[in-house]
Scaffold this motif. Structure first.
Motif, PDB file in Angstrom:
ATOM      1  N   VAL A   1     -27.693 -38.726 -18.355  1.00  0.00           N
ATOM      2  CA  VAL A   1     -27.294 -37.670 -17.424  1.00  0.00           C
ATOM      3  C   VAL A   1     -28.403 -37.379 -16.420  1.00  0.00           C
ATOM      4  CG1 VAL A   1     -26.695 -35.228 -17.250  1.00  0.00           C
ATOM      5  CG2 VAL A   1     -25.643 -36.638 -19.027  1.00  0.00           C
ATOM      6  N   VAL A   2     -29.656 -37.418 -16.855  1.00  0.00           N
ATOM      7  CA  VAL A   2     -30.769 -37.210 -15.922  1.00  0.00           C
ATOM      8  C   VAL A   2     -30.739 -38.294 -14.846  1.00  0.00           C
ATOM      9  CG1 VAL A   2     -33.279 -37.268 -15.670  1.00  0.00           C
ATOM     10  CG2 VAL A   2     -32.244 -35.981 -17.551  1.00  0.00           C
ATOM     11  N   ALA A   3     -30.556 -39.547 -15.264  1.00  0.00           N
ATOM     12  CA  ALA A   3     -30.470 -40.645 -14.294  1.00  0.00           C
ATOM     13  C   ALA A   3     -29.233 -40.494 -13.408  1.00  0.00           C
ATOM     14  CB  ALA A   3     -30.445 -41.986 -15.028  1.00  0.00           C
ATOM     15  N   HIS A   4     -28.173 -39.958 -13.975  1.00  0.00           N
ATOM     16  CA  HIS A   4     -26.957 -39.680 -13.216  1.00  0.00           C
ATOM     17  C   HIS A   4     -27.266 -38.717 -12.071  1.00  0.00           C
ATOM     18  CE1 HIS A   4     -23.541 -36.910 -12.475  1.00  0.00           C
ATOM     19  NE2 HIS A   4     -22.778 -37.984 -12.567  1.00  0.00           N
TER      20      HIS A   4
ATOM     21  N   PHE B   1     -35.765 -46.231 -14.108  1.00  0.00           N
ATOM     22  CA  PHE B   1     -36.409 -46.404 -15.411  1.00  0.00           C
ATOM     23  C   PHE B   1     -35.469 -46.013 -16.554  1.00  0.00           C
ATOM     24  CE2 PHE B   1     -38.871 -44.422 -18.882  1.00  0.00           C
ATOM     25  CZ  PHE B   1     -39.594 -45.517 -19.323  1.00  0.00           C
ATOM     26  N   LEU B   2     -34.863 -44.838 -16.452  1.00  0.00           N
ATOM     27  CA  LEU B   2     -34.011 -44.354 -17.542  1.00  0.00           C
ATOM     28  C   LEU B   2     -32.739 -45.167 -17.677  1.00  0.00           C
ATOM     29  CD1 LEU B   2     -34.382 -40.472 -17.176  1.00  0.00           C
ATOM     30  CD2 LEU B   2     -35.477 -41.984 -18.845  1.00  0.00           C
ATOM     31  N   HIS B   3     -32.093 -45.474 -16.578  1.00  0.00           N
ATOM     32  CA  HIS B   3     -30.863 -46.258 -16.666  1.00  0.00           C
ATOM     33  C   HIS B   3     -31.139 -47.678 -17.129  1.00  0.00           C
ATOM     34  CE1 HIS B   3     -27.409 -44.044 -14.367  1.00  0.00           C
ATOM     35  NE2 HIS B   3     -27.607 -43.609 -15.589  1.00  0.00           N
ATOM     36  N   SER B   4     -32.239 -48.250 -16.705  1.00  0.00           N
ATOM     37  CA  SER B   4     -32.576 -49.604 -17.162  1.00  0.00           C
ATOM     38  C   SER B   4     -32.799 -49.618 -18.670  1.00  0.00           C
ATOM     39  CB  SER B   4     -33.817 -50.123 -16.435  1.00  0.00           C
ATOM     40  OG  SER B   4     -33.573 -50.274 -15.046  1.00  0.00           O
ATOM     41  N   LEU B   5     -33.466 -48.580 -19.197  1.00  0.00           N
ATOM     42  CA  LEU B   5     -33.663 -48.489 -20.646  1.00  0.00           C
ATOM     43  C   LEU B   5     -32.349 -48.458 -21.393  1.00  0.00           C
ATOM     44  CD1 LEU B   5     -36.613 -45.946 -21.086  1.00  0.00           C
ATOM     45  CD2 LEU B   5     -36.664 -48.429 -21.419  1.00  0.00           C
ATOM     46  N   LEU B   6     -31.319 -47.924 -20.762  1.00  0.00           N
ATOM     47  CA  LEU B   6     -29.993 -47.844 -21.382  1.00  0.00           C
ATOM     48  C   LEU B   6     -29.106 -49.012 -20.969  1.00  0.00           C
ATOM     49  CD1 LEU B   6     -29.437 -44.017 -20.849  1.00  0.00           C
ATOM     50  CD2 LEU B   6     -30.162 -45.167 -22.955  1.00  0.00           C
ATOM     51  N   LEU B   7     -29.710 -50.028 -20.336  1.00  0.00           N
ATOM     52  CA  LEU B   7     -29.002 -51.242 -19.890  1.00  0.00           C
ATOM     53  C   LEU B   7     -27.934 -50.933 -18.842  1.00  0.00           C
ATOM     54  CD1 LEU B   7     -28.616 -53.114 -23.320  1.00  0.00           C
ATOM     55  CD2 LEU B   7     -30.447 -53.314 -21.616  1.00  0.00           C
ATOM     56  N   VAL B   8     -28.215 -49.928 -18.031  1.00  0.00           N
ATOM     57  CA  VAL B   8     -27.318 -49.561 -16.929  1.00  0.00           C
ATOM     58  C   VAL B   8     -27.966 -49.995 -15.614  1.00  0.00           C
ATOM     59  CG1 VAL B   8     -26.201 -47.660 -15.696  1.00  0.00           C
ATOM     60  CG2 VAL B   8     -26.417 -47.580 -18.195  1.00  0.00           C
ATOM     61  N   PRO B   9     -27.286 -50.777 -14.774  1.00  0.00           N
ATOM     62  CA  PRO B   9     -27.846 -51.165 -13.470  1.00  0.00           C
ATOM     63  C   PRO B   9     -27.843 -49.972 -12.518  1.00  0.00           C
ATOM     64  CG  PRO B   9     -25.595 -51.980 -13.676  1.00  0.00           C
ATOM     65  CD  PRO B   9     -25.952 -51.364 -15.003  1.00  0.00           C
ATOM     66  N   TYR B  10     -28.997 -49.385 -12.296  1.00  0.00           N
ATOM     67  CA  TYR B  10     -29.096 -48.088 -11.631  1.00  0.00           C
ATOM     68  C   TYR B  10     -28.491 -48.070 -10.227  1.00  0.00           C
ATOM     69  CZ  TYR B  10     -31.165 -44.106  -9.193  1.00  0.00           C
ATOM     70  OH  TYR B  10     -31.341 -42.975  -8.436  1.00  0.00           O
ATOM     71  N   PHE B  11     -28.973 -48.930  -9.337  1.00  0.00           N
ATOM     72  CA  PHE B  11     -28.496 -48.888  -7.960  1.00  0.00           C
ATOM     73  C   PHE B  11     -27.038 -49.327  -7.858  1.00  0.00           C
ATOM     74  CE2 PHE B  11     -33.151 -49.350  -7.228  1.00  0.00           C
ATOM     75  CZ  PHE B  11     -33.342 -48.180  -6.520  1.00  0.00           C
ATOM     76  N   SER B  12     -26.647 -50.294  -8.675  1.00  0.00           N
ATOM     77  CA  SER B  12     -25.249 -50.732  -8.666  1.00  0.00           C
ATOM     78  C   SER B  12     -24.331 -49.572  -9.019  1.00  0.00           C
ATOM     79  CB  SER B  12     -25.048 -51.871  -9.671  1.00  0.00           C
ATOM     80  OG  SER B  12     -25.967 -52.900  -9.467  1.00  0.00           O
ATOM     81  N   TRP B  13     -24.703 -48.876 -10.086  1.00  0.00           N
ATOM     82  CA  TRP B  13     -23.887 -47.745 -10.515  1.00  0.00           C
ATOM     83  C   TRP B  13     -23.959 -46.603  -9.511  1.00  0.00           C
ATOM     84  CZ3 TRP B  13     -25.204 -42.728 -11.413  1.00  0.00           C
ATOM     85  CH2 TRP B  13     -24.196 -41.928 -11.955  1.00  0.00           C
ATOM     86  N   GLN B  14     -25.115 -46.397  -8.896  1.00  0.00           N
ATOM     87  CA  GLN B  14     -25.262 -45.340  -7.892  1.00  0.00           C
ATOM     88  C   GLN B  14     -24.237 -45.534  -6.771  1.00  0.00           C
ATOM     89  OE1 GLN B  14     -28.697 -45.468  -5.175  1.00  0.00           O
ATOM     90  NE2 GLN B  14     -29.123 -43.323  -5.711  1.00  0.00           N
ATOM     91  N   ARG B  15     -24.099 -46.751  -6.335  1.00  0.00           N
ATOM     92  CA  ARG B  15     -23.150 -47.057  -5.262  1.00  0.00           C
ATOM     93  C   ARG B  15     -21.700 -46.888  -5.735  1.00  0.00           C
ATOM     94  NH1 ARG B  15     -20.647 -47.323  -0.450  1.00  0.00           N
ATOM     95  NH2 ARG B  15     -19.217 -49.090  -0.379  1.00  0.00           N
ATOM     96  N   SER B  16     -21.349 -47.491  -6.853  1.00  0.00           N
ATOM     97  CA  SER B  16     -19.958 -47.433  -7.313  1.00  0.00           C
ATOM     98  C   SER B  16     -19.560 -46.010  -7.678  1.00  0.00           C
ATOM     99  CB  SER B  16     -19.743 -48.364  -8.504  1.00  0.00           C
ATOM    100  OG  SER B  16     -20.506 -47.954  -9.631  1.00  0.00           O
TER     101      SER B  16
ATOM    102  N   GLY C   1     -34.354 -54.786 -13.801  1.00  0.00           N
ATOM    103  CA  GLY C   1     -34.659 -53.754 -14.797  1.00  0.00           C
ATOM    104  C   GLY C   1     -33.890 -53.948 -16.087  1.00  0.00           C
ATOM    105  N   VAL C   2     -32.596 -54.246 -15.979  1.00  0.00           N
ATOM    106  CA  VAL C   2     -31.774 -54.456 -17.175  1.00  0.00           C
ATOM    107  C   VAL C   2     -32.231 -55.700 -17.925  1.00  0.00           C
ATOM    108  CG1 VAL C   2     -29.428 -54.963 -17.987  1.00  0.00           C
ATOM    109  CG2 VAL C   2     -29.783 -53.250 -16.200  1.00  0.00           C
ATOM    110  N   ALA C   3     -32.527 -56.776 -17.188  1.00  0.00           N
ATOM    111  CA  ALA C   3     -32.968 -58.013 -17.828  1.00  0.00           C
ATOM    112  C   ALA C   3     -34.295 -57.818 -18.551  1.00  0.00           C
ATOM    113  CB  ALA C   3     -33.089 -59.123 -16.785  1.00  0.00           C
TER     114      ALA C   3
ATOM    115  N   ALA D   1     -34.760 -58.352 -22.497  1.00  0.00           N
ATOM    116  CA  ALA D   1     -35.752 -59.295 -23.033  1.00  0.00           C
ATOM    117  C   ALA D   1     -36.675 -58.593 -24.028  1.00  0.00           C
ATOM    118  CB  ALA D   1     -36.571 -59.876 -21.886  1.00  0.00           C
ATOM    119  N   GLY D   2     -37.054 -57.368 -23.727  1.00  0.00           N
ATOM    120  CA  GLY D   2     -37.899 -56.622 -24.652  1.00  0.00           C
ATOM    121  C   GLY D   2     -37.208 -56.337 -25.970  1.00  0.00           C
ATOM    122  N   LEU D   3     -35.929 -56.014 -25.911  1.00  0.00           N
ATOM    123  CA  LEU D   3     -35.168 -55.779 -27.140  1.00  0.00           C
ATOM    124  C   LEU D   3     -35.053 -57.054 -27.957  1.00  0.00           C
ATOM    125  CD1 LEU D   3     -32.312 -53.492 -25.760  1.00  0.00           C
ATOM    126  CD2 LEU D   3     -34.238 -52.812 -27.206  1.00  0.00           C
ATOM    127  N   GLY D   4     -34.871 -58.179 -27.245  1.00  0.00           N
ATOM    128  CA  GLY D   4     -34.795 -59.453 -27.955  1.00  0.00           C
ATOM    129  C   GLY D   4     -36.098 -59.792 -28.648  1.00  0.00           C
TER     130      GLY D   4
END
Length: 328
Positions: A176-179, A199-214, A315-317, A321-324
């Motif tokens: 929600v903060v990233a929202h 930073f926050l959306h990438s940590l949650l595997l959300v593409p920040y700018f893509s979602w910002q636009r959509s 950011g998502v990638a 990769a870090g989770l992997g």
């Protein structure tokens, strides 16, 4: 009838099956049902034989005699290919949901903004950063506790499922903060705002700018039957609409509701990011990671937004990769 009213009501009639029966309470002597004229032929209901007259194409008068109709109810019929009538009983608002006021009846955008207290438009960066820090700390604390006390063994799978439910709920605070960052409501410092949101959306595997636009498109086209970006009602006659209608008729309304609930909660978010699921037909199939995937006539990521999509992917990638690495 204004073009947008005509197109919206025509799509509504086609999607819900017509001839249709629009039910709304009316005054004893005059019309209060506005904007239901489709710009097409308006005829009386098949059963009532009543006559209506249009007023400036935007209002219908109650028939002088309606002995065959329930008290306080009128019906209209709109041309369409289907021939299955349906009823729409008045809601708790006594049929107001079925009225379409004139554009002049609504306040202008400037009037709405002027009525909002000025302090509501002030962004408190320190308070925003505090919310971001608290949500992030709570989410990380859940992870640390799980890593410390829950062994990575199959026998502890129920505990990990419970962890996922709890941590997912807590991490919604970060989402929600990233929202708010995406809505430009976090800070007047755009660089800081986008950095926190990214930073926050990438940590949650959300593409920040893509979602910002959509998400901006979603708000600008809310309730539009073709250009809406999310949660667009299925339209009868189109592929998705027919599939869902046939499924509902084959398994029943209650099982269909359960299927919809499961599909939205489990598959809805990734399906939206990967295919634009629940979006309108104007953009067709879209993808929040590959901007060139856009099968409709309208482009979801025009111009410089394409580069921002690729920036979001980085950011998502990186997080994936870090989770992997942590899981190996």
């Amino acid at each position: 009838v204004r073009p947008f009213q005509r197109s919206a009501m025509a799509a509504f009639a086609a999607s819900m099956a017509t001839p249709m029966r629009v039910v709304a309470p009316v005054a004893r002597s005059a019309s209060v049902v506005r904007g239901v004229s489709l710009g097409a032929q308006i005829r009386p209901g098949a059963a009532s034989g009543a006559r209506f007259r249009a007023v400036k194409g935007l209002a219908l008068h109650r028939p002088r005699s309606s002995s065959s109709s329930p008290s306080g109810v009128i019906s209209i019929r709109a041309d369409a290919s289907a021939a299955v009538p349906f009823n729409l009983p008045p809601s708790g608002l006594n049929g107001k949901a079925m009225t379409f006021p004139l554009k002049a009846d609504f306040p202008t955008r400037s009037e709405v903004l002027a009525s909002i207290p000025a302090d509501c438009f002030k962004k408190d960066t320190l308070k925003s950063m505090m919310y971001a820090a608290v949500s992030t700390a709570m989410t990380l604390a859940c992870g640390v506790l799980a890593y410390t006390f829950i062994p990575m063994q199959w026998v502890f799978l129920p505990a990990w499922i419970a962890y996922a439910a709890v941590t997912g709920t807590v991490a919604t605070g970060c989402w929600v903060v990233a929202h708010e960052c995406g809505h430009n409501a976090f800070s007047d410092n755009r660089t800081l705002q986008d950095a926190v949101g990214y930073f926050l959306h990438s940590l949650l595997l959300v593409p920040y700018f893509s979602w910002q636009r959509s998400h901006a498109v979603h708000h600008s086209r809310t309730n539009h039957l073709t250009e809406g970006e999310t949660h667009v009602p299925y339209v009868k006659g189109e592929l998705k609409g027919n599939l869902n209608l046939n499924l509902k008729e084959s398994i029943g309304e209650s099982p269909f509701a359960i299927v919809q609930l499961f599909a939205h909660l489990v598959f809805g978010w990734p399906a939206y990011l990967l295919t634009g699921a629940t979006g309108g037909s104007s953009r067709g199939v879209t993808n929040h990671f590959i901007p060139s995937i856009n099968t409709g006539p309208l482009e979801l990521f025009p111009g410089s937004w394409k580069n921002k999509v690729w920036m979001s992917d980085i950011g998502v990638a990186a997080v994936a990769a870090g989770l992997g690495f942590l899981g190996s």
